[in-house]
Enzyme design. Structure first.
Site, PDB file in Angstrom:
ATOM      1  N   ARG A  70      61.884  94.917  74.518  1.00 20.99           N
ATOM      2  CA  ARG A  70      60.586  94.724  73.888  1.00 20.99           C
ATOM      3  C   ARG A  70      59.983  93.389  74.345  1.00 20.99           C
ATOM      4  NH1 ARG A  70      60.875  93.347  69.315  1.00 20.99           N
ATOM      5  NH2 ARG A  70      63.121  93.327  68.932  1.00 20.99           N
ATOM      6  N   TYR A 211      59.766 100.785  78.747  1.00 26.04           N
ATOM      7  CA  TYR A 211      61.067 100.608  78.099  1.00 26.04           C
ATOM      8  C   TYR A 211      61.009 100.677  76.571  1.00 26.04           C
ATOM      9  CZ  TYR A 211      65.963  99.178  78.084  1.00 26.04           C
ATOM     10  OH  TYR A 211      67.334  99.168  77.955  1.00 26.04           O
ATOM     11  N   LYS A 220      59.021 101.671  66.898  1.00 25.02           N
ATOM     12  CA  LYS A 220      58.592 100.409  66.308  1.00 25.02           C
ATOM     13  C   LYS A 220      57.085 100.398  66.059  1.00 25.02           C
ATOM     14  CE  LYS A 220      62.641  99.352  65.978  1.00 25.02           C
ATOM     15  NZ  LYS A 220      63.645  98.444  66.381  1.00 25.02           N
ATOM     16  N   HIS A 240      62.798  97.937  58.634  1.00 25.20           N
ATOM     17  CA  HIS A 240      63.727  97.953  59.779  1.00 25.20           C
ATOM     18  C   HIS A 240      65.146  98.004  59.221  1.00 25.20           C
ATOM     19  CE1 HIS A 240      65.056  95.747  63.749  1.00 25.20           C
ATOM     20  NE2 HIS A 240      65.153  97.054  63.864  1.00 25.20           N
ATOM     21  N   SER A 262      67.155  93.008  65.366  1.00 26.26           N
ATOM     22  CA  SER A 262      67.537  93.792  66.537  1.00 26.26           C
ATOM     23  C   SER A 262      68.846  93.278  67.122  1.00 26.26           C
ATOM     24  CB  SER A 262      66.431  93.694  67.583  1.00 26.26           C
ATOM     25  OG  SER A 262      65.226  94.156  67.020  1.00 26.26           O
ATOM     26  N   CYS A 264      71.768  93.286  65.822  1.00 26.68           N
ATOM     27  CA  CYS A 264      72.588  92.552  64.851  1.00 26.68           C
ATOM     28  C   CYS A 264      73.413  93.462  63.963  1.00 26.68           C
ATOM     29  CB  CYS A 264      71.722  91.629  64.020  1.00 26.68           C
ATOM     30  SG  CYS A 264      71.073  90.244  64.985  1.00 26.68           S
ATOM     31  N   ASP A 287      68.058 102.761  62.111  1.00 21.59           N
ATOM     32  CA  ASP A 287      67.100 101.726  62.514  1.00 21.59           C
ATOM     33  C   ASP A 287      65.905 101.562  61.574  1.00 21.59           C
ATOM     34  OD1 ASP A 287      66.642  99.733  64.630  1.00 21.59           O
ATOM     35  OD2 ASP A 287      64.858 100.884  65.120  1.00 21.59           O
ATOM     36  N   ARG A 379      70.849 100.590  76.855  1.00 18.10           N
ATOM     37  CA  ARG A 379      70.775 101.455  75.665  1.00 18.10           C
ATOM     38  C   ARG A 379      71.218 102.878  75.968  1.00 18.10           C
ATOM     39  NH1 ARG A 379      68.522  99.168  70.584  1.00 18.10           N
ATOM     40  NH2 ARG A 379      68.131  97.014  71.193  1.00 18.10           N
TER      41      ARG A 379
END
Ligand code: GTP
Ligand code: SPV
Ligand code: MN
Length: 595
Positions: A70, A211, A220, A240, A262, A264, A287, A379
């Site tokens: 991001r 991406y 998001k 989130h 993110s 974590c 998420d 990912r």
């Protein structure tokens, strides 16, 4: 166009965008397997997708080295007044931003196909779900959207002639001239990338990146930035957060929603398999959580997504076996390394590193190389239905009732393993002051401590001060039915830089304590920062953590906490009048408790 579209707004929009972007052709997606296979074939033929021998129907992709995460610096919340976007968001006036982007969009799809992707966030037809339509010129986006959202022609049926949807315009920003050879991962340079949100008109415009969250606009952009602004207007929450169901040995269920920034630990906790006997954990979402107050006054959460876009490095049978099982087949991998036996690899995977591999940039790699084989933000994409511990109620339209909220972050020092908030306002204080070391999920520096309230800094679609107020309002509405609030830190390190807490499946021990708190089975130890477990209450049976490490994990260094105060003050002062009085009061009380 391959099919006729009956929805007036959609038809007009497709026409407008086609006129502006000038694609060679327009294709309306239906989400079918045939369509998916066709896209894969195109991507294979052009050498963009690489088949994997050991994982049926799975493919590796390598992005451009400039397009790996991001881009918060290039992400905008574009509201009429800057105050509405608030101090944590990049802002530009809608007219100005649209003018810049329209220039970029002009002819940007030349030589490409414009894909129309109708999708539902949340089960199709559920009252809590939202319909979006993404227009994209990237077949990679199409196949990822197939997995991450519900793409279907039923969405178009549901829209009918006059139904409304959230338009999500995406272009990689790389038109092809006549005869020009395409690159493997076309995208625009960083200063031409824009991830723009117009929350006042529920509109998303993204340009220049292919991406993750920059390009898969249901995630998001829609489900957090636009949805958070809608949620505030309409009295619900878009967070989130992972959602999980924990069942104790007596069969009692607890539903937990946890907000970590993110990279974590959300995906890991969401699928965690408890190390303590008799406890069971099932995944509802990894998420994003959309939550509404139900008829019984409790807060119910749904996962608006249909798949996982998970961090690959660190994922192994040791750390997250359920994720490993979810990606054995029908999975997409981006920026992982490729071994000589045509298998993906990343740092932290089980077993020894391969003697030789091709790294995420396409170069030779050996364990002696000084660089990572996989990008730290590499990912995997997989459907949620492939997760062996997906909860049977994960698609229940009414959602699951939340008992526990957890906030947290990545802090190598200061913050203890777990604490409970004194009450809702204190919990909102903990959430609003959450801080975490930055990760590779965003392009920028890694390991810098920053305030990341509720793990929403990059995802809140309006003024964060008003967002804090919204949390307080929700607490008032929920009253004694509000979830209990906790704060955790799995990432505290010893002086020699090792994690003090084993984490992963052992995080179940911490969750167990929370459940016992909910049931009133255990008391706490009151400290200036919050309520901590009493000695002996955290189940450490079979755990190998030295006494010293354990003490360090729970250590509260008042001096270190005092040094947090000026930083919290600075953080809060950014919000000016928009900072709720109740949070100022919390900060005053915290200061006093530390004295
Ligand atoms: P996003 O998808 O970016 O929102 O990330 P996420 O919050 O889902 O993070 P994820 O679960 O993918 O974890 C990110 C990284 O942290 C991975 O490398 C994990 O292996 C690591 N991690 C997750 N949980 C733990 C834990 O309990 N302890 C330690 N030490 N590392 C963890
Ligand atoms: C995050 O960064 O929080 C993610 C990955 O979940 S992305 O989809 O790229 O936003
Ligand atoms: Mn995330």
């Amino acid at each position: 166009m391959n099919v006729e579209v009956n929805n007036t707004k959609l038809n007009t929009w497709i026409k407008e965008v086609s006129d502006l972007c000038q694609p060679d052709s327009v294709y309306v997606c239906n989400g079918s397997k045939d369509e998916y296979d066709q896209m894969i074939k195109t991507l294979l033929d052009s050498g963009i997708a690489m088949p994997l021998d050991k994982r049926p129907n799975s493919y590796l992709f390598r992005s451009d080295p400039s397009d790996v995460a991001r881009v918060e610096d290039r992400t905008y919340i574009s509201t009429t007044s800057q105050d509405e976007a608030g101090p944590t968001n990049n802002w530009m006036a809608p007219n100005e931003l649209k003018a810049i982007m329209k220039d970029l969009y002009k002819g940007c799809m030349k030589g490409r196909t414009l894909y129309v992707i109708p999708f539902s966030m949340g089960p199709i037809g559920s009252p809590i779900s939202k319909i979006g339509v993404e227009i994209s010129d990237s077949p990679y986006v199409v196949i990822n959207m197939h997995m991450m959202t519900r793409v279907s022609d039923r969405v178009l049926e549901l829209l009918g002639t006059d139904g409304d949807f959230i338009p999500c315009l995406h272009s990689i920003g790389a038109p092809l001239a006549e005869g020009q050879e395409d690159s493997k991962w076309p995208c625009a340079p960083i200063d031409k990338k824009y991830i723009s949100h117009f929350p006042e008109e529920n509109l998303i415009w993204s340009y220049g990146s292919g991406y993750g969250g920059n390009a898969l606009l249901g995630k998001k952009c829609l489900a957090l930035r636009i949805a958070s602004a809608m949620a505030r207007r309409e009295g619900w929450m878009a967070e989130h957060m992972l959602i999980l169901r924990l069942t104790n040995p007596e069969g009692k269920q607890y539903h937990i929603a946890a907000a970590f920034p993110s990279a974590c630990g959300k995906t890991n906790l969401a699928m965690m398999q408890p190390s303590i006997p008799g406890w069971k954990c099932e995944c509802v979402g990894d998420d994003i959580a959309w939550m509404k107050i139900g008829p019984d006054g409790r807060l119910y959460a749904i996962n608006p997504e249909a798949g996982f876009f998970g961090v690959a490095p660190g994922t192994s049978y040791e750390t997250n076996p359920m994720a490993m099982d979810s990606i054995r087949e029908n999975a997409l991998f981006t920026n992982c390394a490729l071994t000589d036996s045509n298998e993906v690899w990343w740092e932290g995977m089980d077993g020894d590193p391969p003697a030789h591999a091709i790294d995420w940039k396409g170069n030779d790699w050996t364990p002696a190389s000084s660089t990572d084989a996989a990008h730290p933000n590499a990912r995997f994409t997989a459907r949620a239905s492939q997760c062996p511990v997906i909860c049977e109620d994960w698609e229940k339209p009414e959602g699951v009732p939340i008992d526990i909220f957890i906030f947290g972050g990545r802090r190598s020092t200061v913050v203890p393993l777990v604490q409970e908030a004194f009450n809702w306002d204190h919990g909102v204080f903990l959430g609003s002051t959450a801080a975490s070391e930055t990760t590779a999920a965003n392009i920028g520096s890694v390991g810098n401590l920053r305030r990341d309230p509720f793990a929403m800094t990059p995802f809140c679609g309006y003024n964060m001060g008003d967002y804090f107020k919204h949390w307080l309002d929700m607490g008032d509405k929920l009253g004694d039915k509000a979830p209990r609030m906790f704060y955790v830190n799995w990432f505290r390190k010893s002086e020699d830089g090792k994690f003090l807490w084993p984490g992963f499946s052992d995080n179940s021990r911490v969750l167990k304590w929370m459940c016992e708190r909910v049931d009133g089975k255990v008391e706490t130890q009151e400290t200036p920062i919050g309520l901590l477990p009493k000695e002996g209450d955290l189940d450490v049976d079979g755990l190998e953590v030295s006494k010293e490490d354990f003490q360090e994990l729970f250590k509260i260094d008042t001096d270190a906490w005092k040094t947090e105060i000026p930083d919290i003050e600075k953080h809060f002062s950014k919000f000016g009048d928009r900072l709720p009085e109740r949070l100022k009061k919390q900060l005053d009380e915290f200061r006093k408790r530390l004295d």
